[in-house]
Design a protein around this motif. Structure first.
Motif, PDB file in Angstrom:
ATOM      1  N   GLN A  97     100.553 116.864 141.081  1.00 14.33           N
ATOM      2  CA  GLN A  97     100.645 116.542 142.464  1.00 14.33           C
ATOM      3  C   GLN A  97     101.872 116.512 143.239  1.00 14.33           C
ATOM      4  O   GLN A  97     101.855 116.505 144.716  1.00 14.33           O
ATOM      5  CB  GLN A  97      99.893 115.345 143.036  1.00 14.33           C
ATOM      6  N   SER A 122     107.496 117.465 147.912  1.00 14.00           N
ATOM      7  CA  SER A 122     106.111 117.657 148.356  1.00 14.00           C
ATOM      8  C   SER A 122     105.198 116.745 147.494  1.00 14.00           C
ATOM      9  O   SER A 122     105.247 116.915 146.290  1.00 14.00           O
ATOM     10  CB  SER A 122     105.646 119.093 148.753  1.00 14.00           C
ATOM     11  N   HIS A 123     104.296 116.121 148.059  1.00 16.84           N
ATOM     12  CA  HIS A 123     103.301 115.161 147.193  1.00 16.84           C
ATOM     13  C   HIS A 123     101.842 115.641 147.927  1.00 16.84           C
ATOM     14  O   HIS A 123     101.829 115.258 148.953  1.00 16.84           O
ATOM     15  CB  HIS A 123     103.554 113.678 147.405  1.00 16.84           C
ATOM     16  N   ASP A 124     101.054 115.960 147.144  1.00 15.96           N
ATOM     17  CA  ASP A 124      99.635 116.274 147.381  1.00 15.96           C
ATOM     18  C   ASP A 124      98.812 114.977 146.963  1.00 15.96           C
ATOM     19  O   ASP A 124      98.492 114.486 145.813  1.00 15.96           O
ATOM     20  CB  ASP A 124      98.986 117.469 146.820  1.00 15.96           C
ATOM     21  N   THR A 130      98.898 116.193 152.615  1.00 11.83           N
ATOM     22  CA  THR A 130      99.984 116.640 151.778  1.00 11.83           C
ATOM     23  C   THR A 130     101.528 115.753 152.609  1.00 11.83           C
ATOM     24  O   THR A 130     101.600 116.303 153.873  1.00 11.83           O
ATOM     25  CB  THR A 130     100.458 118.089 151.803  1.00 11.83           C
ATOM     26  N   ARG A 132     105.522 115.866 153.027  1.00 11.18           N
ATOM     27  CA  ARG A 132     106.775 116.532 152.497  1.00 11.18           C
ATOM     28  C   ARG A 132     108.015 115.833 153.294  1.00 11.18           C
ATOM     29  O   ARG A 132     107.857 115.489 154.308  1.00 11.18           O
ATOM     30  CB  ARG A 132     106.806 118.108 152.916  1.00 11.18           C
ATOM     31  N   TYR A 178      97.246 117.984 156.976  1.00  7.46           N
ATOM     32  CA  TYR A 178      95.963 117.572 156.641  1.00  7.46           C
ATOM     33  C   TYR A 178      95.049 118.811 156.372  1.00  7.46           C
ATOM     34  O   TYR A 178      94.800 119.174 157.824  1.00  7.46           O
ATOM     35  CB  TYR A 178      95.381 116.441 157.496  1.00  7.46           C
TER      36      TYR A 178
END
Length: 387
Positions: A97, A122-124, A130, A132, A178
């Protein structure tokens, strides 16, 4: 004694065989350990290659104009560097992620010097969000995410009447995206905050874009995409250009809307934006509409674009030649898709209706700040690739 003497060679032979066996086992163990290390190293390399992806893009462009007005940076001499660029983008997956993304771009009009255009973590999240952090793209336009990738655009050059209004493409900061579905409509919301320091040219010098704050929203339904955006910032001159301390904590904003339709054959794109800056800098209204139609590998298109300043009556007369702008542009061109990753584009643009302004083209002013040309014709040929 004799018996012992007779048994001695047998003992020596057995001892020799034992030593040989021990040596062989040691060697085999060493070989196994070496093979295991090689396998582990290969596995690590395989894992690393699975977690990393690298791709790139290239644009080779040549343009020439009927005069030296400077539209899109071209004059009467053919220019092979203006608009040409090479970019590499790498993505490394820290986890399933979390990614690190970096994009390096070298531009021909900047002597092919390399600049870090993107560099972010970046993290989902699992709920559609998400986040960043780092150097990010300023999401002002419909094609902002693909601003450097000519192959992803229908034109040889995006309409400068809109796409050159804000001389800033990236900033350092954070954003949150989003994604969710609302019935049959795919929605993307994005909010950003950060700052940027940029050299805006000889006239204005280096400018600090403080507290960049804004949001955009995109709605996709079948073949339609609607997008709206609003961003604001405070401008401050950090190093003087030809005009000393032109910006002194001036407030500014940019607001835009866009609409596109693409059913695989018919292509229609339109954008409109207003920008406002306190003080003597240009407040503008600008936009364009493009219509194209795909015929096999060809996509002929036509574009109408306009740019006009809205605060001419409020400007200090000393700054009017530089910041009173007006022009219309009419383009006809075609895109030919050579293959799935190569495209050739040709474009002819006629820019006119400058009124008594420079048309927003700095080279179109003489030494006493008078207009030189009231129109210009520009021919562009572009070769775009992704890899």
């Amino acid at each position: 004694m004799k018996k012992a003497f007779i048994m001695l060679p047998l003992a020596v032979a057995c001892a020799s065989q034992f030593v040989m066996a021990a040596t062989t086992d040691s060697q085999r163990l060493a070989q196994l350990e070496q093979q295991l290390a090689i396998l582990q190293e290969a596995s690590a390399y395989d894992s690393l290659s699975d977690r990393m992806s690298i791709n790139g893009f290239f644009t080779g462009k040549v343009g020439v104009a009927s005069n030296d007005a400077g539209y899109n940076g071209y004059d009467k001499d053919a220019d092979f560097s203006e608009g040409s660029k090479l970019g590499l983008q790498g993505t490394f997956a820290l986890t399933e992620q979390t990614n690190i993304v970096a994009q390096l771009v070298a531009r021909g009009n900047d002597d092919w010097s390399t600049e870090m255009e993107w560099a972010f973590l970046s993290h989902d999240f699992d709920n559609g969000f998400t986040a960043r952090f780092g150097r990010l793209r300023v999401p002002l336009y419909m094609y902002s995410d693909y601003l450097e990738v000519g192959y992803a655009q229908p034109w040889a050059s995006p309409p400068s009447e809109l796409y050159s209004i804000v001389p800033l493409t990236s900033f350092d900061g954070v954003d949150v995206i989003y994604d969710f579905d609302m019935s049959d409509v795919a929605v993307t919301l994005q909010a950003s905050y950060g700052h940027a320091d940029r050299d805006t040219g000889e006239k204005l010098g280096e400018v600090d874009y403080k507290d960049i704050l804004g949001a955009s929203a995109s709605f996709s339904y079948e073949n339609w995409v609607f997008r709206t955006t609003y961003y604001q910032t405070t401008l401050d001159t950090t190093k003087d250009g030809q005009i000393p301390q032109f910006f002194n904590d001036e407030q500014s904003y940019f607001a835009g809307v866009g609409l596109s339709y693409d059913d695989g054959s018919l292509l229609a794109i339109a954008e409109f934006a207003v920008s406002d800056v306190e003080g003597n800098y240009a407040d503008t209204e600008s936009g364009y509409i493009t219509l194209g139609y795909r015929i096999s590998d060809f996509t002929p298109y036509v574009t109408y674009a306009f740019l006009e300043t809205t605060d001419d009556s409020e400007r200090n007369p000393a700054y009017k030649p530089s910041f009173d702008w007006k022009r219309n542009a009419y383009s006809i061109g075609t895109r030919y898709d050579i293959s799935s990753n190569l495209a050739l584009k040709a474009d002819v643009t006629y820019a006119t209706d400058f009124g008594d302004t420079s048309g927003g083209l700095e080279p179109n002013l003489d030494g006493v700040q008078n207009q030189i040309n009231d129109d210009t014709l520009v021919y562009t040929l572009s070769f775009d690739a992704v890899f």
